[in-house]
Design a protein around this motif. Structure first.
Motif, mmCIF file in Angstrom:
data_model
loop_
_atom_site.group_PDB
_atom_site.id
_atom_site.type_symbol
_atom_site.label_atom_id
_atom_site.label_comp_id
_atom_site.label_asym_id
_atom_site.label_seq_id
_atom_site.Cartn_x
_atom_site.Cartn_y
_atom_site.Cartn_z
ATOM 1 N N UNK A 154 0.820 -1.212 0.000
ATOM 2 C CA UNK A 154 0.000 0.000 0.000
ATOM 3 C C UNK A 154 0.855 1.264 0.000
ATOM 4 N N UNK A 155 2.063 1.141 0.532
ATOM 5 C CA UNK A 155 2.976 2.280 0.548
ATOM 6 C C UNK A 155 3.368 2.741 -0.852
ATOM 7 N N UNK A 156 3.206 1.854 -1.840
ATOM 8 C CA UNK A 156 3.533 2.211 -3.229
ATOM 9 C C UNK A 156 2.586 3.272 -3.793
ATOM 10 N N UNK A 157 1.357 3.311 -3.258
ATOM 11 C CA UNK A 157 0.380 4.285 -3.774
ATOM 12 C C UNK A 157 -0.129 5.214 -2.670
ATOM 13 N N UNK A 158 0.493 5.150 -1.524
ATOM 14 C CA UNK A 158 0.048 5.963 -0.389
ATOM 15 C C UNK A 158 0.091 7.456 -0.720
ATOM 16 N N UNK A 159 -0.893 8.189 -0.221
ATOM 17 C CA UNK A 159 -0.891 9.636 -0.368
ATOM 18 C C UNK A 159 -2.133 10.159 -1.050
ATOM 19 N N UNK A 160 -2.122 11.451 -1.309
ATOM 20 C CA UNK A 160 -3.250 12.121 -1.956
ATOM 21 C C UNK A 160 -2.926 12.378 -3.425
ATOM 22 N N UNK A 161 -3.831 11.934 -4.293
ATOM 23 C CA UNK A 161 -3.635 12.033 -5.739
ATOM 24 C C UNK A 161 -4.754 12.876 -6.332
ATOM 25 N N UNK B 141 6.826 7.827 -9.627
ATOM 26 C CA UNK B 141 6.380 7.984 -8.243
ATOM 27 C C UNK B 141 5.342 9.079 -8.084
ATOM 28 N N UNK B 142 5.107 9.849 -9.128
ATOM 29 C CA UNK B 142 4.236 11.021 -9.005
ATOM 30 C C UNK B 142 2.992 10.954 -9.879
ATOM 31 N N UNK B 143 2.734 9.802 -10.510
ATOM 32 C CA UNK B 143 1.593 9.730 -11.415
ATOM 33 C C UNK B 143 0.944 8.342 -11.345
ATOM 34 N N UNK B 144 -0.386 8.327 -11.345
ATOM 35 C CA UNK B 144 -1.157 7.087 -11.378
ATOM 36 C C UNK B 144 -2.203 7.172 -12.480
ATOM 37 N N UNK B 145 -2.536 6.016 -13.045
ATOM 38 C CA UNK B 145 -3.650 5.909 -13.982
ATOM 39 C C UNK B 145 -4.633 4.902 -13.385
ATOM 40 N N UNK B 146 -5.836 5.359 -13.079
ATOM 41 C CA UNK B 146 -6.879 4.469 -12.569
ATOM 42 C C UNK B 146 -7.987 4.428 -13.610
ATOM 43 N N UNK B 147 -8.224 3.246 -14.164
ATOM 44 C CA UNK B 147 -9.261 3.103 -15.197
ATOM 45 C C UNK B 147 -10.272 2.032 -14.794
ATOM 46 N N UNK B 148 -11.508 2.270 -15.180
ATOM 47 C CA UNK B 148 -12.628 1.385 -14.853
ATOM 48 C C UNK B 148 -13.269 0.894 -16.140
ATOM 49 N N UNK C 234 -11.911 3.393 -18.943
ATOM 50 C CA UNK C 234 -11.793 4.850 -18.871
ATOM 51 C C UNK C 234 -11.702 5.272 -17.412
ATOM 52 N N UNK C 235 -10.886 6.291 -17.176
ATOM 53 C CA UNK C 235 -10.754 6.752 -15.792
ATOM 54 C C UNK C 235 -9.958 8.031 -15.708
ATOM 55 N N UNK C 236 -9.068 8.068 -14.732
ATOM 56 C CA UNK C 236 -8.389 9.304 -14.385
ATOM 57 C C UNK C 236 -6.870 9.154 -14.355
ATOM 58 N N UNK C 237 -6.211 10.166 -14.886
ATOM 59 C CA UNK C 237 -4.773 10.299 -14.684
ATOM 60 C C UNK C 237 -4.616 11.208 -13.472
ATOM 61 N N UNK C 238 -3.873 10.730 -12.486
ATOM 62 C CA UNK C 238 -3.742 11.448 -11.223
ATOM 63 C C UNK C 238 -2.289 11.800 -10.964
ATOM 64 N N UNK C 239 -2.073 12.927 -10.301
ATOM 65 C CA UNK C 239 -0.711 13.311 -9.934
ATOM 66 C C UNK C 239 -0.653 13.568 -8.429
ATOM 67 N N UNK C 240 0.518 13.391 -7.872
ATOM 68 C CA UNK C 240 0.703 13.558 -6.428
ATOM 69 C C UNK C 240 1.049 14.994 -6.117
#
Length: 200
Positions: A49-56, A151-158, A194-200
């Protein structure tokens, strides 16, 4: 001379037996070696969980195309780019660019999502080997694909229908033209996430 040799042999035999007994007592029982405690599981879960921990925070739409789709062939990058542009326009009409969705992941497996003015709290399970994220609200799981981009970007798609349900749940736009347009757009593409590109 023969007696001394016999005594030496007996001493060596006793020493060998003692060494074998000590070695055997030093060996761990299989149950001791393979016992996994709840603490071990909790510790490993916290590390994952530490790999994605934080606010995005929302940066833009994200589109993923599976290998079964016709778009996954030679024209995949172009098709994804065009689809992403259309999704971006639809997201803008819904107000996602102003509302700027936020996903917060904690190491204890809890999460919070701010989406179109609503805050949703729940729990999550993340499997980095499969790029799989499962979020639960009130015991109902919503599965997504989560890909880390540095480390500063996530892609969450549904899956398209899951995202539409989520957007409708979190907003007052269930009857809006934007949601209807987005629904029609999604209906034209199979196996598109489809979903969201998120940054920390």
């Amino acid at each position: 001379m023969r007696r001394i040799a016999t005594i030496l042999c007996a001493m060596l035999l006793l020493a060998s037996c003692a060494a074998k007994k000590n070695a055997a007592s030093d060996r761990l029982h299989p149950d001791q070696v393979f016992t996994i405690t709840e603490d071990d599981i909790a510790r490993e879960t916290r590390q994952i969980n530490g790999l994605i921990q934080g606010e995005w925070t929302y940066k833009g739409p994200s589109v993923d195309v599976s290998g079964r789709n016709l778009l996954a062939g030679i024209g995949k990058p172009i098709a994804k780019g065009k689809l992403k542009k259309k999704i971006k326009e639809a997201f803008k009409k819904i107000g996602l660019d102003k509302a700027r969705p936020q996903f917060t992941f904690n190491v204890d497996g809890t999460c919070a999502i701010k989406l179109l003015g609503k805050s949703i709290k729940g729990t999550y399970n993340y499997n980095p080997d499969l790029d799989k994220l499962s979020i639960k609200w009130h015991g109902v799981p919503v599965n997504a694909r989560l890909k880390r981009d540095g480390k500063k970007k996530l892609h969450i798609t549904f899956d398209a229908d899951k995202l539409l349900s989520l957007l409708s749940l979190a907003s007052n736009f269930s009857d809006s033209s934007a949601i209807k347009a987005l629904t029609m757009l999604m209906d034209n593409y199979e196996d598109v996430m489809v979903g969201f590109e998120l940054k920390k």
